[in-house]
Design a protein around this motif. Sequence first.
Motif, PDB file in Angstrom:
ATOM      1  N   SER A 291      47.015  51.807  24.732  1.00  0.00           N
ATOM      2  CA  SER A 291      46.119  51.919  25.885  1.00  0.00           C
ATOM      3  C   SER A 291      45.534  50.561  26.261  1.00  0.00           C
ATOM      4  O   SER A 291      45.415  50.234  27.444  1.00  0.00           O
ATOM      5  CB  SER A 291      44.998  52.921  25.581  1.00  0.00           C
ATOM      6  OG  SER A 291      45.513  54.214  25.348  1.00  0.00           O
ATOM      7  N   ALA A 295      46.173  48.904  29.774  1.00  0.00           N
ATOM      8  CA  ALA A 295      45.026  48.653  30.650  1.00  0.00           C
ATOM      9  C   ALA A 295      44.898  47.198  31.045  1.00  0.00           C
ATOM     10  O   ALA A 295      44.381  46.881  32.123  1.00  0.00           O
ATOM     11  CB  ALA A 295      43.738  49.121  29.969  1.00  0.00           C
ATOM     12  N   THR A 296      45.352  46.284  30.165  1.00  0.00           N
ATOM     13  CA  THR A 296      45.180  44.855  30.443  1.00  0.00           C
ATOM     14  C   THR A 296      46.370  44.241  31.155  1.00  0.00           C
ATOM     15  O   THR A 296      46.348  43.057  31.488  1.00  0.00           O
ATOM     16  CB  THR A 296      44.927  44.095  29.129  1.00  0.00           C
ATOM     17  OG1 THR A 296      45.979  44.386  28.190  1.00  0.00           O
ATOM     18  CG2 THR A 296      43.599  44.501  28.530  1.00  0.00           C
ATOM     19  N   ARG A 300      44.760  44.631  36.182  1.00  0.00           N
ATOM     20  CA  ARG A 300      43.979  45.272  35.137  1.00  0.00           C
ATOM     21  C   ARG A 300      43.306  46.547  35.657  1.00  0.00           C
ATOM     22  O   ARG A 300      42.867  46.602  36.798  1.00  0.00           O
ATOM     23  CB  ARG A 300      42.900  44.312  34.624  1.00  0.00           C
ATOM     24  CG  ARG A 300      43.437  43.162  33.776  1.00  0.00           C
ATOM     25  CD  ARG A 300      42.333  42.187  33.456  1.00  0.00           C
ATOM     26  NE  ARG A 300      42.785  41.127  32.575  1.00  0.00           N
ATOM     27  CZ  ARG A 300      42.640  41.128  31.250  1.00  0.00           C
ATOM     28  NH1 ARG A 300      42.012  42.145  30.667  1.00  0.00           N
ATOM     29  NH2 ARG A 300      43.083  40.125  30.517  1.00  0.00           N
ATOM     30  N   ALA A 306      40.137  52.707  32.313  1.00  0.00           N
ATOM     31  CA  ALA A 306      40.660  52.281  31.016  1.00  0.00           C
ATOM     32  C   ALA A 306      40.116  53.149  29.883  1.00  0.00           C
ATOM     33  O   ALA A 306      40.841  53.474  28.934  1.00  0.00           O
ATOM     34  CB  ALA A 306      40.314  50.819  30.769  1.00  0.00           C
TER      35      ALA A 306
END
Length: 338
Positions: A291, A295-296, A300, A306
Amino acid sequence: MPLVTVVAVVRDEEPYLEAMVRSILEQDYPHPLHMVLAVGPSKDRTHEIAEKLSAETGRVTVVDNPTGSKPLGLNAGLARMPEGHSIFVRVDGHTVAEPTYVRRAVEALQAAGADGVGGRMLPVGDTPVQKAVARAMSHPAGLGAASFHTGGSAGPAETVYLGTFRRAALERVGGYSPLYVRAQDWELCLRLRNSGSLLWFDPSLVVEYKPRRTFGAVATQFWRTGMWRREVVRRNPGTASLRYLAPPTAVLVLGVSVLAAVAGAVTGLVPLLVAGLVPPVTYLAGVVGASVHAATRRPRLDLSSALRLPATMVIMHMAWGAGFLRGLTERVRVDDGV
């Protein structure tokens, strides 16, 4: 360039239908595109909007799809293609095609000498849950490393997302099988490949997809998808792969591990407790790590989305795996229009 008919099976698509249809009718294709909407029983204004678009544009044919079944609706669209139209393009109610999509899909079909071509599904969310689901669906830890989810190089493919097909090839294999309400595209592509057709993946072909809006809807979607994937594997055992067997295996392992951990805690057997905790802790650590990675990635994810990503992945994995283990039920057959 050949004449093209675009087909969509829609049901309860009021928030998305008009945007989808406009994205097709405003394509830069050199000939006017014809569209067939197979409309299932809906609880919203889907049928009314479809009829309005048909009257306004003169290029949309509305057909009733009383069971709501996708393969039956797609076959109805295939049957209603105007004479002389040799290319069948499938889209879904939740999709929005970029203005060059149809032209480039037909060009790719012709350049590859293929009977079917498809590109990449680009999930796009508006709410935090939708954004989390979209990111999970485009990450290998979410739905596996299928090229139409994660991208890749152009080349031959086992299956294609949505798909642009030669009408003659679809008619040669009898169209979509009414037995498969879900995974019908995968099963169709299997029969096409077995008949000698070449299928082609082109990563430059991108179609936006709007994921489900709530965790409950996501769980239901993946539960039923797992059930139907079990049916595909049951009917075609040679199609079983690690990507399809990983979720049900995870459900089994985690279920046994949790029972072992509970038994260890109740009986005071520390080794059993520790052994039972290792798989779920390892799995959750992997989900959190995946995750963070997802998410990054650029762009982003915002913090709210996130934070929902680990739960999203767990729901997708567990619902899909549990549905696979449960197998298809008669109730699901009825609900899905079979």
